[in-house]
Design an enzyme around this catalytic site. Structure first.
Site, PDB file in Angstrom:
ATOM      1  N   SER A 165      30.316  77.600  78.673  1.00 15.33           N
ATOM      2  CA  SER A 165      29.348  76.980  77.761  1.00 15.33           C
ATOM      3  C   SER A 165      27.998  77.678  77.854  1.00 15.33           C
ATOM      4  CB  SER A 165      29.191  75.513  78.179  1.00 15.33           C
ATOM      5  OG  SER A 165      28.066  74.932  77.570  1.00 15.33           O
TER       6      SER A 165
ATOM      7  N   TYR B 299      27.722  68.199  84.721  1.00 14.75           N
ATOM      8  CA  TYR B 299      28.661  68.839  83.782  1.00 14.75           C
ATOM      9  C   TYR B 299      28.395  70.346  83.717  1.00 14.75           C
ATOM     10  CZ  TYR B 299      30.425  70.839  79.499  1.00 14.75           C
ATOM     11  OH  TYR B 299      31.038  71.696  78.606  1.00 14.75           O
TER      12      TYR B 299
ATOM     13  N   LYS C  95      30.559  74.099  85.021  1.00 12.64           N
ATOM     14  CA  LYS C  95      30.856  75.348  84.303  1.00 12.64           C
ATOM     15  C   LYS C  95      30.386  76.555  85.120  1.00 12.64           C
ATOM     16  CE  LYS C  95      32.811  73.445  80.768  1.00 12.64           C
ATOM     17  NZ  LYS C  95      34.278  73.480  80.684  1.00 12.64           N
TER      18      LYS C  95
HETATM   19  P1  NAD Z   1      37.542  67.270  74.229  1.00 10.08           P
HETATM   20  O1  NAD Z   1      37.135  66.148  75.125  1.00 10.08           O
HETATM   21  O2  NAD Z   1      37.732  66.978  72.788  1.00 10.08           O
HETATM   22  O3  NAD Z   1      38.884  67.937  74.779  1.00 10.08           O
HETATM   23  C1  NAD Z   1      39.180  68.028  76.143  1.00 10.08           C
HETATM   24  C2  NAD Z   1      40.641  67.643  76.319  1.00 10.08           C
HETATM   25  O4  NAD Z   1      40.972  67.742  77.708  1.00 10.08           O
HETATM   26  C3  NAD Z   1      40.942  66.201  75.884  1.00 10.08           C
HETATM   27  O5  NAD Z   1      42.108  66.186  75.087  1.00 10.08           O
HETATM   28  C4  NAD Z   1      41.171  65.468  77.218  1.00 10.08           C
HETATM   29  O6  NAD Z   1      42.085  64.409  77.070  1.00 10.08           O
HETATM   30  C5  NAD Z   1      41.698  66.589  78.091  1.00 10.08           C
HETATM   31  N1  NAD Z   1      41.496  66.404  79.530  1.00 10.08           N
HETATM   32  C6  NAD Z   1      40.329  66.133  80.170  1.00 10.08           C
HETATM   33  N2  NAD Z   1      40.556  66.056  81.500  1.00 10.08           N
HETATM   34  C7  NAD Z   1      41.878  66.313  81.698  1.00 10.08           C
HETATM   35  C8  NAD Z   1      42.713  66.384  82.837  1.00 10.08           C
HETATM   36  N3  NAD Z   1      42.254  66.156  84.066  1.00 10.08           N
HETATM   37  N4  NAD Z   1      44.026  66.665  82.660  1.00 10.08           N
HETATM   38  C9  NAD Z   1      44.520  66.884  81.416  1.00 10.08           C
HETATM   39  N5  NAD Z   1      43.783  66.827  80.303  1.00 10.08           N
HETATM   40  C10 NAD Z   1      42.479  66.538  80.449  1.00 10.08           C
HETATM   41  O7  NAD Z   1      36.480  68.445  74.440  1.00 10.08           O
HETATM   42  P2  NAD Z   1      36.251  69.768  73.592  1.00 10.08           P
HETATM   43  O8  NAD Z   1      34.984  69.618  72.861  1.00 10.08           O
HETATM   44  O9  NAD Z   1      37.479  70.143  72.872  1.00 10.08           O
HETATM   45  O10 NAD Z   1      35.977  70.791  74.786  1.00 10.08           O
HETATM   46  C11 NAD Z   1      36.987  71.652  75.279  1.00 10.08           C
HETATM   47  C12 NAD Z   1      36.407  72.503  76.384  1.00 10.08           C
HETATM   48  O11 NAD Z   1      35.305  73.251  75.885  1.00 10.08           O
HETATM   49  C13 NAD Z   1      35.860  71.717  77.568  1.00 10.08           C
HETATM   50  O12 NAD Z   1      36.131  72.443  78.753  1.00 10.08           O
HETATM   51  C14 NAD Z   1      34.377  71.667  77.309  1.00 10.08           C
HETATM   52  O13 NAD Z   1      33.647  71.520  78.499  1.00 10.08           O
HETATM   53  C15 NAD Z   1      34.158  73.032  76.697  1.00 10.08           C
HETATM   54  N6  NAD Z   1      32.963  73.110  75.850  1.00 10.08           N
HETATM   55  C16 NAD Z   1      32.792  72.226  74.828  1.00 10.08           C
HETATM   56  C17 NAD Z   1      31.657  72.293  74.024  1.00 10.08           C
HETATM   57  C18 NAD Z   1      31.404  71.288  72.927  1.00 10.08           C
HETATM   58  O14 NAD Z   1      30.260  71.141  72.504  1.00 10.08           O
HETATM   59  N7  NAD Z   1      32.422  70.596  72.411  1.00 10.08           N
HETATM   60  C19 NAD Z   1      30.713  73.294  74.261  1.00 10.08           C
HETATM   61  C20 NAD Z   1      30.935  74.203  75.296  1.00 10.08           C
HETATM   62  C21 NAD Z   1      32.067  74.098  76.086  1.00 10.08           C
HETATM   63  C1  WQD Z   2      21.741  69.557  69.405  1.00  7.62           C
HETATM   64  C2  WQD Z   2      20.308  69.333  68.932  1.00  7.62           C
HETATM   65  C3  WQD Z   2      19.109  67.629  70.128  1.00  7.62           C
HETATM   66  C4  WQD Z   2      21.595  64.302  68.760  1.00  7.62           C
HETATM   67  C5  WQD Z   2      25.412  69.950  74.147  1.00  7.62           C
HETATM   68  C6  WQD Z   2      25.616  70.218  75.615  1.00  7.62           C
HETATM   69  C7  WQD Z   2      26.097  71.624  75.817  1.00  7.62           C
HETATM   70  C8  WQD Z   2      27.327  71.920  74.961  1.00  7.62           C
HETATM   71  C9  WQD Z   2      27.123  71.544  73.530  1.00  7.62           C
HETATM   72  C10 WQD Z   2      29.294  71.549  76.273  1.00  7.62           C
HETATM   73  C11 WQD Z   2      19.328  69.133  70.083  1.00  7.62           C
HETATM   74  C12 WQD Z   2      19.309  67.237  68.680  1.00  7.62           C
HETATM   75  C13 WQD Z   2      21.066  65.560  68.958  1.00  7.62           C
HETATM   76  C14 WQD Z   2      20.815  63.338  68.056  1.00  7.62           C
HETATM   77  C15 WQD Z   2      19.074  64.964  67.795  1.00  7.62           C
HETATM   78  N1  WQD Z   2      28.458  71.177  75.407  1.00  7.62           N
HETATM   79  N2  WQD Z   2      19.834  65.891  68.483  1.00  7.62           N
HETATM   80  N3  WQD Z   2      19.584  63.711  67.599  1.00  7.62           N
HETATM   81  O1  WQD Z   2      22.390  69.392  73.612  1.00  7.62           O
HETATM   82  O2  WQD Z   2      22.502  71.570  72.304  1.00  7.62           O
HETATM   83  O3  WQD Z   2      24.419  70.854  73.670  1.00  7.62           O
HETATM   84  O4  WQD Z   2      26.643  70.193  73.451  1.00  7.62           O
HETATM   85  O5  WQD Z   2      29.274  72.496  76.996  1.00  7.62           O
HETATM   86  O6  WQD Z   2      26.367  71.777  77.168  1.00  7.62           O
HETATM   87  O7  WQD Z   2      24.394  70.017  76.295  1.00  7.62           O
HETATM   88  O8  WQD Z   2      23.932  69.647  71.600  1.00  7.62           O
HETATM   89  O9  WQD Z   2      24.514  68.290  69.638  1.00  7.62           O
HETATM   90  O10 WQD Z   2      23.615  67.139  71.707  1.00  7.62           O
HETATM   91  O11 WQD Z   2      22.080  68.534  70.329  1.00  7.62           O
HETATM   92  O12 WQD Z   2      17.953  65.247  67.367  1.00  7.62           O
HETATM   93  O13 WQD Z   2      21.228  62.195  67.878  1.00  7.62           O
HETATM   94  O14 WQD Z   2      20.271  68.137  68.176  1.00  7.62           O
HETATM   95  O15 WQD Z   2      17.841  67.264  70.573  1.00  7.62           O
HETATM   96  O16 WQD Z   2      18.141  69.750  69.706  1.00  7.62           O
HETATM   97  P1  WQD Z   2      23.168  70.361  72.842  1.00  7.62           P
HETATM   98  P2  WQD Z   2      23.612  68.316  70.808  1.00  7.62           P
END
Ligand code: NAD
Ligand code: WQD
Length: 338
Positions: free
Chosen positions: A126, A151, A155
């Site tokens: 991330s 969290y 990572k």
């Molecule tokens: P999500 O929660 O939609 O998907 C994660 C999946 O993993 C879910 O289906 C959940 O049931 C499963 N899971 C969690 N813990 C588990 C375990 N112990 N065993 C088996 N399954 C398990 O999340 P997402 O948004 O699809 O994110 C996927 C990956 O990408 C994650 O590692 C997340 O940290 C990373 N990521 C997400 C974002 C984002 O903004 N969505 C940004 C950067 C990184």
């Molecule tokens: C985006 C922008 C808020 C909600 C997060 C995690 C990051 C990654 C992606 C997993 C910011 C603004 C948001 C609201 C708002 N996840 N905002 N009102 O914080 O950039 O990233 O998700 O790895 O680790 O931190 O994403 O969508 O929460 O916010 O004004 O109700 O929207 O302040 O500027 P963020 P976000």
């Protein structure tokens, strides 16, 4: 057909990646405990691709269960490891749960890959690992900063664990993908993000306001030192993100052993207000909002340099922002009907 194990494949990014992998001719088996997803995602994937992925209902922290699941799928050529808990705020309240879930899962996966001689791992990292960067855009060489949440720290730690495991095992190859802000849904509207309760993230909050589920969007701060005072992020379409995993899998087949790292973003920063405007223009739906105080921990601005992914993976983000807005809205309307 080459088989790929997709942990967390019923989740938001994992389900879109499963679609992309199947469309690219891979055979997918999903390992998921459904902690943050639903079993009917498998049927929805089948509606899109014509193939229901194989499924193991397994918790990646359960060493015995994971061993059995790997034993059944020892012919896999690689693992894409999405399974993790991802709510930043919740991780501050429940750090032990987050470290346990995210790190023990990874350790179990690496252990079983070694046991069954599976060579390739793609890991969901991330942009959070960059903290508040000193220079923009961030490249893969931009120094990492201490994460501001447990969290984020999982990572940073996971990246280290994978590098060390690869360094010690000449058979192992890893690609660490640092996602920026994934948004949108599959164009069919059949799969998308399923936030639990009140959304923390901006895009699902916007679509819930549009659907009348929330009264208004709270915009966290308009006094940042950015071009319009609002925070800036690199919002990347989830379908583009999914395609990058296919590219990473192909890249690994001819990659030297070692660990490669790629930023996955568009290379373009958008402010909160610009995203709200883009949604309104694409859908014709007005978003009621109120400016509130800053959200603690928010980085003022971050966006990616994604040149390395273009050069090495042949991947670029290509979806038009208005199409991303429309898909997010289509998905929201679909789930609101249920
Ligand atoms: P999500 O929660 O939609 O998907 C994660 C999946 O993993 C879910 O289906 C959940 O049931 C499963 N899971 C969690 N813990 C588990 C375990 N112990 N065993 C088996 N399954 C398990 O999340 P997402 O948004 O699809 O994110 C996927 C990956 O990408 C994650 O590692 C997340 O940290 C990373 N990521 C997400 C974002 C984002 O903004 N969505 C940004 C950067 C990184
Ligand atoms: C985006 C922008 C808020 C909600 C997060 C995690 C990051 C990654 C992606 C997993 C910011 C603004 C948001 C609201 C708002 N996840 N905002 N009102 O914080 O950039 O990233 O998700 O790895 O680790 O931190 O994403 O969508 O929460 O916010 O004004 O109700 O929207 O302040 O500027 P963020 P976000």
């Amino acid at each position: 057909m080459q088989k790929i194990i997709v942990t967390g494949g019923c989740g938001y990014i994992g389900s879109h990646t499963t679609v992309a992998l199947q469309n690219a001719g891979y055979n997918v088996v999903i390992f998921d405990n459904l902690a943050n997803s639903r079993i009917d995602t498998l049927d929805r994937i089948a509606e899109i691709t014509g193939t229901r992925p194989d499924f193991e209902h397994v918790d990646c922290t359960d060493t015995n269960a994971i061993q059995n699941a790997f034993a059944k799928n020892s012919d896999a050529i690689g693992v894409i490891h999405f399974a993790a808990l991802k709510a930043v705020g919740e991780s501050v309240q429940k750090p032990i749960e987050y470290y346990k879930n995210n790190l023990i899962s990874l350790l179990n996966i690496l252990e079983q890959m070694s046991a069954f001689d599976i060579k390739n791992i793609v890991f969901s990292s991330s942009a959070t690992v960059y903290g508040t960067p000193d220079t923009l855009p961030v490249t893969e060489q931009t120094p990492l900063q201490p994460a501001t949440s447990p969290y984020g720290q999982t990572k940073v730690m996971a990246e280290t664990i994978i590098r060390d495991a690869v360094a010690a095992n000449s058979n192992l190859r890893a690609v660490l993908l640092r996602y920026f802000n994934p948004i949108g849904a599959h164009p069919s509207g059949k799969i998308g993000e399923l936030p639990n309760g009140v959304p923390n993230n901006l895009m699902p909050y916007i679509t819930q306001v549009a659907a009348g589920i929330r009264e208004k969007l709270n915009i966290f701060g308009n006094d940042y030192e950015t071009r319009d005072g609002f925070c800036i992020r690199d919002y990347i379409d989830v379908n583009d993100l999914a395609d990058a995993h296919v590219a990473a899998m192909r890249y690994m087949e001819q990659m030297q052993n070692g660990t490669a790292i790629f930023n996955l973003g568009t290379g373009r920063g958008l402010s909160v207000m610009e995203l709200v405007n883009a949604f309104e223009h694409a859908t014709g739906v007005k978003i009621k909002y109120e400016i509130t105080s800053r959200r603690p921990g928010d980085v003022p601005a971050i966006w990616a340099c994604a040149d390395l992914a273009k050069e090495k993976l042949g991947w670029v983000a290509k979806t038009d922002l208005s199409d991303t807005m429309k898909s997010a809205w289509r998905w929201q309307q679909n789930i609101s009907e249920k």
